[in-house]
Design a protein around this motif. Structure first.
Motif, PDB file in Angstrom:
ATOM      1  N   GLU A  58       0.810  -1.214   0.000  1.00 44.62           N
ATOM      2  CA  GLU A  58       0.000   0.000   0.000  1.00 44.62           C
ATOM      3  C   GLU A  58       0.847   1.270   0.000  1.00 44.62           C
ATOM      4  O   GLU A  58       0.338   2.364  -0.269  1.00 44.62           O
ATOM      5  CB  GLU A  58      -0.943  -0.019   1.198  1.00 44.62           C
ATOM      6  N   ASP A  59       2.140   1.129   0.292  1.00 44.81           N
ATOM      7  CA  ASP A  59       3.053   2.273   0.215  1.00 44.81           C
ATOM      8  C   ASP A  59       3.682   2.436  -1.160  1.00 44.81           C
ATOM      9  O   ASP A  59       4.472   3.361  -1.378  1.00 44.81           O
ATOM     10  CB  ASP A  59       4.167   2.115   1.264  1.00 44.81           C
ATOM     11  N   LEU A  60       3.340   1.550  -2.087  1.00 41.91           N
ATOM     12  CA  LEU A  60       3.869   1.654  -3.440  1.00 41.91           C
ATOM     13  C   LEU A  60       3.261   2.868  -4.141  1.00 41.91           C
ATOM     14  O   LEU A  60       2.191   3.364  -3.762  1.00 41.91           O
ATOM     15  CB  LEU A  60       3.546   0.384  -4.225  1.00 41.91           C
ATOM     16  N   PRO A  61       3.915   3.367  -5.179  1.00 42.80           N
ATOM     17  CA  PRO A  61       3.368   4.512  -5.927  1.00 42.80           C
ATOM     18  C   PRO A  61       1.978   4.220  -6.472  1.00 42.80           C
ATOM     19  O   PRO A  61       1.690   3.123  -6.934  1.00 42.80           O
ATOM     20  CB  PRO A  61       4.385   4.700  -7.062  1.00 42.80           C
ATOM     21  N   ARG A  62       1.126   5.207  -6.402  1.00 40.95           N
ATOM     22  CA  ARG A  62      -0.241   5.100  -6.928  1.00 40.95           C
ATOM     23  C   ARG A  62      -0.267   5.541  -8.382  1.00 40.95           C
ATOM     24  O   ARG A  62       0.567   6.332  -8.808  1.00 40.95           O
ATOM     25  CB  ARG A  62      -1.183   5.951  -6.078  1.00 40.95           C
TER      26      ARG A  62
ATOM     27  N   LEU B 201       2.194   0.841 -17.330  1.00 37.59           N
ATOM     28  CA  LEU B 201       1.186   1.566 -16.574  1.00 37.59           C
ATOM     29  C   LEU B 201       1.841   2.485 -15.550  1.00 37.59           C
ATOM     30  O   LEU B 201       2.920   2.174 -15.036  1.00 37.59           O
ATOM     31  CB  LEU B 201       0.266   0.579 -15.836  1.00 37.59           C
ATOM     32  N   PRO B 202       1.193   3.581 -15.221  1.00 39.69           N
ATOM     33  CA  PRO B 202       1.688   4.407 -14.122  1.00 39.69           C
ATOM     34  C   PRO B 202       1.464   3.683 -12.796  1.00 39.69           C
ATOM     35  O   PRO B 202       0.681   2.727 -12.712  1.00 39.69           O
ATOM     36  CB  PRO B 202       0.830   5.663 -14.209  1.00 39.69           C
ATOM     37  N   GLY B 203       2.146   4.111 -11.742  1.00 44.16           N
ATOM     38  CA  GLY B 203       1.913   3.526 -10.430  1.00 44.16           C
ATOM     39  C   GLY B 203       2.507   2.144 -10.290  1.00 44.16           C
ATOM     40  O   GLY B 203       3.635   1.890 -10.725  1.00 44.16           O
TER      41      GLY B 203
ATOM     42  N   ARG C 256      -8.621  -1.276  -1.155  1.00 43.77           N
ATOM     43  CA  ARG C 256      -7.511  -0.331  -1.122  1.00 43.77           C
ATOM     44  C   ARG C 256      -6.831  -0.158  -2.476  1.00 43.77           C
ATOM     45  O   ARG C 256      -5.935   0.683  -2.620  1.00 43.77           O
ATOM     46  CB  ARG C 256      -6.497  -0.787  -0.068  1.00 43.77           C
ATOM     47  N   ALA C 257      -7.232  -0.935  -3.467  1.00 45.35           N
ATOM     48  CA  ALA C 257      -6.682  -0.788  -4.816  1.00 45.35           C
ATOM     49  C   ALA C 257      -7.418   0.330  -5.555  1.00 45.35           C
ATOM     50  O   ALA C 257      -8.517   0.740  -5.184  1.00 45.35           O
ATOM     51  CB  ALA C 257      -6.801  -2.097  -5.573  1.00 45.35           C
TER      52      ALA C 257
END
Length: 349
Positions: free
Chosen positions: A188-192, A215-217, A255-256
């Protein structure tokens, strides 16, 4: 319709049963619970009652060895009023043989496009496997399938007596509020934005089509299976969590930012409803399952270009996703299943 009033004694024979973790098991287990809540007596006979061997390439999936004699004894002990054969494995074929020998009517269900799976692994011509599947289901008096798209495909392939049987979702378990339950995980701390897939990590799920996207994030894979180690080596930038069940799975959906469904062979995709119930939009190919669950509703995006679908799905309204999932009920699914059953040998006249 069974034509039997009051509680029923229903026998379900399935090669897919606990402790396996997949959509077939989740579907049948939930339907059984709903029918028992209504007062029916439901017996499930699965591989856990027999000597088994692992399925090649799927050690966690066990297949019963020569089950017919013991199966017949278990069936006689239960004295069913209606019989449903859920799968086309050793138990399914054995129960089919028992029913034919005794002149019992029964229904079947079509959960999995095995011809596509077998072809992906062995290159066996799909026509051979489809002929075998058609032969198996033709002996029953009704083949239940999850979507109109699949029903049309089966009918076009020569299947008869195809019966619609949609699916449901646990709206209490899979809920946007699950995002606020439990502790955070490292991913969950990975880039969004977070693009998430969940399910069995196997070749038929087409995960490479997702993992190879620009893809971004970040990309997150929830689940396990025979392809996990190889995919982790090939795509080290992706985050693989392993299996997540119960609250942890619900939290992952909620949370995704987008749930991605790259499979081209699933017949429904319960994970689509679970994600939508959690408020998370879906990106998928326009194939059986997504075409029926998502269609043209503004709860995600379907596109032959999966990257385009992923980016478009980011624009979907999460409240609309939740509202769409609320149209699918496990209670209605269970009642439709019950209504499709046929009176069996022990049914009162």
């Amino acid at each position: 319709m069974t034509g039997v009033s009051g509680p029923l004694r229903i026998l379900v024979v399935s090669d897919a049963w606990t402790p396996q973790v997949n959509g077939v098991v989740r579907t049948m287990a939930t339907v059984v619970e709903e029918l028992q809540r209504l007062g029916d007596v439901v017996e499930v006979i699965g591989p856990d009652r027999f000597r088994t061997v692992p399925t090649p390439g799927y050690a966690e999936i066990r297949l019963a060895i020569a089950p017919k004699r013991r199966l017949a004894r278990l069936v006689d002990d239960f004295r069913p009023q209606a019989v449903h054969i859920a799968t086309e494995g050793p138990l399914g074929w054995a129960m089919r043989s028992i029913c034919k020998a005794r002149g019992w009517r029964f229904t079947t269900s079509f959960h999995t496009k095995f011809p596509d799976y077998v072809h992906a692994r062995t290159r066996t011509p799909k026509a051979w496997s489809w002929a075998l599947m058609r032969h198996f289901h033709a002996a029953g008096q009704g083949t239940l399938c999850a979507t109109p798209t699949l029903a049309a495909e089966l009918s076009a392939r020569g299947f008869t007596h195809v019966v619609p049987w949609s699916r449901g979702v646990d709206l209490e378990r899979f809920h946007p509020d699950a995002a606020h339950r439990g502790e955070a995980e490292a991913w969950e701390d990975l880039p969004r934005p977070i693009f998430l897939v969940a399910g069995r990590v196997a070749v038929e799920k087409n995960l490479e089509a997702f993992l190879a996207l620009d893809l971004p994030g970040s990309k997150v894979v929830v689940g396990d299976g025979p392809q996990r180690a190889a995919l982790m080596r090939r795509f080290p930038e992706a985050h693989f969590t392993g299996w997540r069940e119960n609250g942890a799975l619900a939290r992952a959906y909620a949370r995704a930012d987008v749930f991605v469904f790259p499979s081209r062979t699933d017949t429904f995709g319960l994970v689509l409803l679970e994600s939508l119930a959690s408020g998370t939009p879906v990106a998928a190919f326009p194939v059986t399952g997504p075409l029926d669950v998502i269609a043209d509703h503004p709860v995600g995006a379907l596109d032959a270009d999966l990257r385009a679908a992923c980016l478009a799905a980011l624009q979907a309204d999460r409240a609309t996703c939740r509202a769409h999932a609320q149209k699918f009920s496990w209670a209605a699914c269970a009642l439709r299943f019950r209504d499709s059953l046929l009176p069996g040998p022990a049914a009162p006249g």
